[in-house]
Design a protein around this motif. Structure first.
Motif, PDB file in Angstrom:
ATOM      1  N   VAL A  54      73.741  77.911   1.586  1.00 43.65           N
ATOM      2  CA  VAL A  54      73.527  78.038   0.129  1.00 43.65           C
ATOM      3  C   VAL A  54      74.345  76.990  -0.648  1.00 43.65           C
ATOM      4  O   VAL A  54      74.159  76.803  -1.848  1.00 43.65           O
ATOM      5  N   ALA A  55      75.208  76.274   0.050  1.00 46.57           N
ATOM      6  CA  ALA A  55      75.908  75.143  -0.591  1.00 46.57           C
ATOM      7  C   ALA A  55      74.922  74.008  -0.867  1.00 46.57           C
ATOM      8  O   ALA A  55      75.217  73.088  -1.616  1.00 46.57           O
ATOM      9  N   ASN A  56      73.738  74.084  -0.256  1.00 44.45           N
ATOM     10  CA  ASN A  56      72.737  73.022  -0.389  1.00 44.45           C
ATOM     11  C   ASN A  56      72.154  72.986  -1.812  1.00 44.45           C
ATOM     12  O   ASN A  56      71.550  73.949  -2.278  1.00 44.45           O
ATOM     13  N   VAL A  77      72.307  83.031   4.506  1.00 44.66           N
ATOM     14  CA  VAL A  77      71.878  81.928   5.377  1.00 44.66           C
ATOM     15  C   VAL A  77      73.095  81.122   5.788  1.00 44.66           C
ATOM     16  O   VAL A  77      73.705  80.435   4.965  1.00 44.66           O
ATOM     17  N   SER A  78      73.435  81.215   7.059  1.00 47.45           N
ATOM     18  CA  SER A  78      74.620  80.483   7.514  1.00 47.45           C
ATOM     19  C   SER A  78      74.349  79.881   8.885  1.00 47.45           C
ATOM     20  O   SER A  78      73.206  79.817   9.336  1.00 47.45           O
ATOM     21  N   GLY A  79      75.424  79.460   9.549  1.00 48.60           N
ATOM     22  CA  GLY A  79      75.258  78.871  10.872  1.00 48.60           C
ATOM     23  C   GLY A  79      74.958  79.934  11.917  1.00 48.60           C
ATOM     24  O   GLY A  79      74.358  79.668  12.950  1.00 48.60           O
ATOM     25  N   PHE A 126      82.629  78.412  -2.327  1.00 46.64           N
ATOM     26  CA  PHE A 126      82.774  79.751  -1.754  1.00 46.64           C
ATOM     27  C   PHE A 126      81.599  80.133  -0.858  1.00 46.64           C
ATOM     28  O   PHE A 126      81.495  81.271  -0.410  1.00 46.64           O
ATOM     29  N   CYS A 127      80.682  79.182  -0.618  1.00 46.71           N
ATOM     30  CA  CYS A 127      79.522  79.483   0.236  1.00 46.71           C
ATOM     31  C   CYS A 127      79.928  79.512   1.709  1.00 46.71           C
ATOM     32  O   CYS A 127      79.554  80.408   2.451  1.00 46.71           O
ATOM     33  N   THR A 128      80.683  78.503   2.121  1.00 50.95           N
ATOM     34  CA  THR A 128      81.115  78.473   3.521  1.00 50.95           C
ATOM     35  C   THR A 128      82.282  79.460   3.696  1.00 50.95           C
ATOM     36  O   THR A 128      82.871  79.924   2.721  1.00 50.95           O
TER      37      THR A 128
HETATM   38  O1  KG4 Z   1      78.776  80.531   6.370  1.00 54.98           O
HETATM   39  P1  KG4 Z   1      79.230  79.398   7.242  1.00 54.98           P
HETATM   40  O2  KG4 Z   1      80.413  78.599   6.782  1.00 54.98           O
HETATM   41  O3  KG4 Z   1      79.560  79.891   8.687  1.00 54.98           O
HETATM   42  C1  KG4 Z   1      78.855  80.908   9.343  1.00 54.98           C
HETATM   43  O4  KG4 Z   1      79.092  82.099   9.026  1.00 54.98           O
HETATM   44  O5  KG4 Z   1      78.010  80.522  10.185  1.00 54.98           O
HETATM   45  O6  KG4 Z   1      77.956  78.423   7.427  1.00 54.98           O
HETATM   46  C2  KG4 Z   1      78.006  77.254   8.164  1.00 54.98           C
HETATM   47  C3  KG4 Z   1      76.613  76.606   8.147  1.00 54.98           C
HETATM   48  C4  KG4 Z   1      76.460  75.394   9.065  1.00 54.98           C
HETATM   49  O7  KG4 Z   1      75.315  75.550   9.859  1.00 54.98           O
HETATM   50  C5  KG4 Z   1      76.309  74.220   8.107  1.00 54.98           C
HETATM   51  O8  KG4 Z   1      75.504  73.169   8.613  1.00 54.98           O
HETATM   52  C6  KG4 Z   1      75.666  74.881   6.905  1.00 54.98           C
HETATM   53  O9  KG4 Z   1      76.295  76.149   6.824  1.00 54.98           O
HETATM   54  N1  KG4 Z   1      75.902  74.136   5.668  1.00 54.98           N
HETATM   55  C7  KG4 Z   1      74.917  73.555   4.930  1.00 54.98           C
HETATM   56  C8  KG4 Z   1      75.553  72.894   3.857  1.00 54.98           C
HETATM   57  N2  KG4 Z   1      76.908  73.093   3.964  1.00 54.98           N
HETATM   58  C9  KG4 Z   1      77.101  73.856   5.077  1.00 54.98           C
HETATM   59  N3  KG4 Z   1      73.585  73.541   5.104  1.00 54.98           N
HETATM   60  C10 KG4 Z   1      72.857  72.857   4.211  1.00 54.98           C
HETATM   61  N4  KG4 Z   1      73.378  72.174   3.161  1.00 54.98           N
HETATM   62  C11 KG4 Z   1      74.714  72.172   2.939  1.00 54.98           C
HETATM   63  N5  KG4 Z   1      75.227  71.499   1.916  1.00 54.98           N
END
Ligand code: KG4
Ligand code: ZN
Length: 332
Positions: free
Chosen positions: A282-284, A141-143, A311-313
């Motif tokens: 998943v950092a949530n 689950v990411s952006g 390491f989630c982002t």
């Molecule tokens: O995996 P990532 O760094 O980049 C992509 O591959 O997209 O994910 C970024 C996404 C963003 O939408 C951001 O709002 C979300 O991860 N995100 C979170 C949290 N930290 C980053 N969403 C919910 N809770 C968080 N703590």
């Protein structure tokens, strides 16, 4: 062996150097140059701007990542080649190609989603080589992505379902923007949701596709539902801190409910031994806690893996580790 990993698929320029010895991984460096501030004013990633930043940052980040190390000692170089924003990916790929050519080292293409999955096993890579831990299910689950993947073994990954429109993180980012919060929206929404005390506005958001029989997701309807609720409120009401807090809490929970239900449905259907989470969302902490608590109750015999929050982002470490893994699996 020494492995260098390069990540430029979106808005983070990440480079990491790791050392592997007998299945033990040592992190030598993990440098991330974030472009968050730059993109904040657009409320999302602006690809051409991101590409330019990667171009500028790559040599600087590399220098920091390999500080004090003789480049001739590097054995392998990995770079993310899919999926991601094309101009950003190409910046990383060309940079890595030139470096590999200069150092006369092999270059390994790495899938960004797999890198998010496998970073969970950085401290215990042997887990992945034990058949009894499979099948596994991964929720990324990411952006940019929301995917459920069935992992039969390290070489057999099957996409069970994905989002038909917005990714979960993208939905959080868009809702945050609507509510006048900062970018990226996920951490902002999380921060506000923690302040929630009472349901004053009785906000109830939909849980899109939660009872559909497939493993697909859809989050754009949720974003639209927020917009409608927001528009229908009186100016004073919707601008109040209590309203924004209640909405943040409800949207976050709607997303978590859908993610948990679909992941658990697959866990049951495929008699999964291992559940793996990954990606920025998943950092949530609320998501992490709820997954942990419910896994313990509903699947006490399966293992749940969550990457460390940092390491989630997106980062280069997940690429370096996946590079080693890919090389190792081929050698087996
Ligand atoms: O995996 P990532 O760094 O980049 C992509 O591959 O997209 O994910 C970024 C996404 C963003 O939408 C951001 O709002 C979300 O991860 N995100 C979170 C949290 N930290 C980053 N969403 C919910 N809770 C968080 N703590
Ligand atoms: Zn990512």
């Amino acid at each position: 062996m020494l492995i260098l990993g390069i990540e430029t698929s979106c808005d983070e320029t990440g480079i990491s150097l790791i050392e592997e010895k007998n299945f033990k991984i040592k992190i030598i460096s993990n440098i991330v140059a974030s472009q968050i501030k730059l993109h904040a004013k657009y409320g999302g990633v602006y690809p051409t701007l991101a590409k330019r930043e990667h171009q500028k940052n790559l040599p600087i980040v590399l220098k920091k990542a390999i500080k004090g190390i003789k480049t001739s000692k590097i054995d392998l170089i990995g770079v993310v080649n899919e999926p991601g924003l094309d101009p950003c990916l190409w910046q990383g790929i060309n940079f890595a190609k030139n470096l590999a050519k200069k150092l006369k080292k092999p270059l390994v293409p790495i899938n960004h989603i797999k890198a998010h999955i496998f970073i969970n096993f950085l401290e215990n890579p042997k887990f992945l080589f034990d058949k009894k831990n499979f099948p596994a299910i991964a929720l990324i689950v990411s952006g940019g992505h929301t995917q459920l993947i069935l992992i039969k073994n390290l070489k057999k990954l099957l996409l069970l379902g994905e989002t038909r429109d917005d990714a979960a993180g993208e939905c959080l980012d868009k809702v945050a923007r609507l509510l006048g919060l900062g970018y990226p929206g996920g951490p902002e929404i999380e921060k506000l949701a923690k302040e929630f005390k009472e349901k004053k506005f009785k906000i109830k958001m939909p849980r899109p596709m939660i009872y559909h029989r497939n493993y697909d997701f859809s989050f754009s309807g949720l974003k639209t539902a927020v917009l409608y609720d927001f528009r229908e409120r009186k100016e004073k009401e919707r601008k109040s801190k209590e309203y924004i807090i209640e909405m943040a809490k409800e949207v976050q929970q709607a997303i978590i409910d859908v993610l948990i239900l679909k992941t658990f449905k697959a866990t049951k259907e495929f008699r999964v031994k291992t559940v793996i989470l990954g990606g920025g969302v998943v950092a949530n902490e609320t998501l992490r806690n709820q997954f942990q608590e419910r896994m313990k109750k509903e699947f006490p015999n399966s293992c749940l893996f969550l990457p460390k929050k940092e390491f989630c982002t997106d980062n280069g470490l997940m690429v370096a580790f996946s590079t080693w893994l890919k090389w190792k699996v081929k050698k087996f």
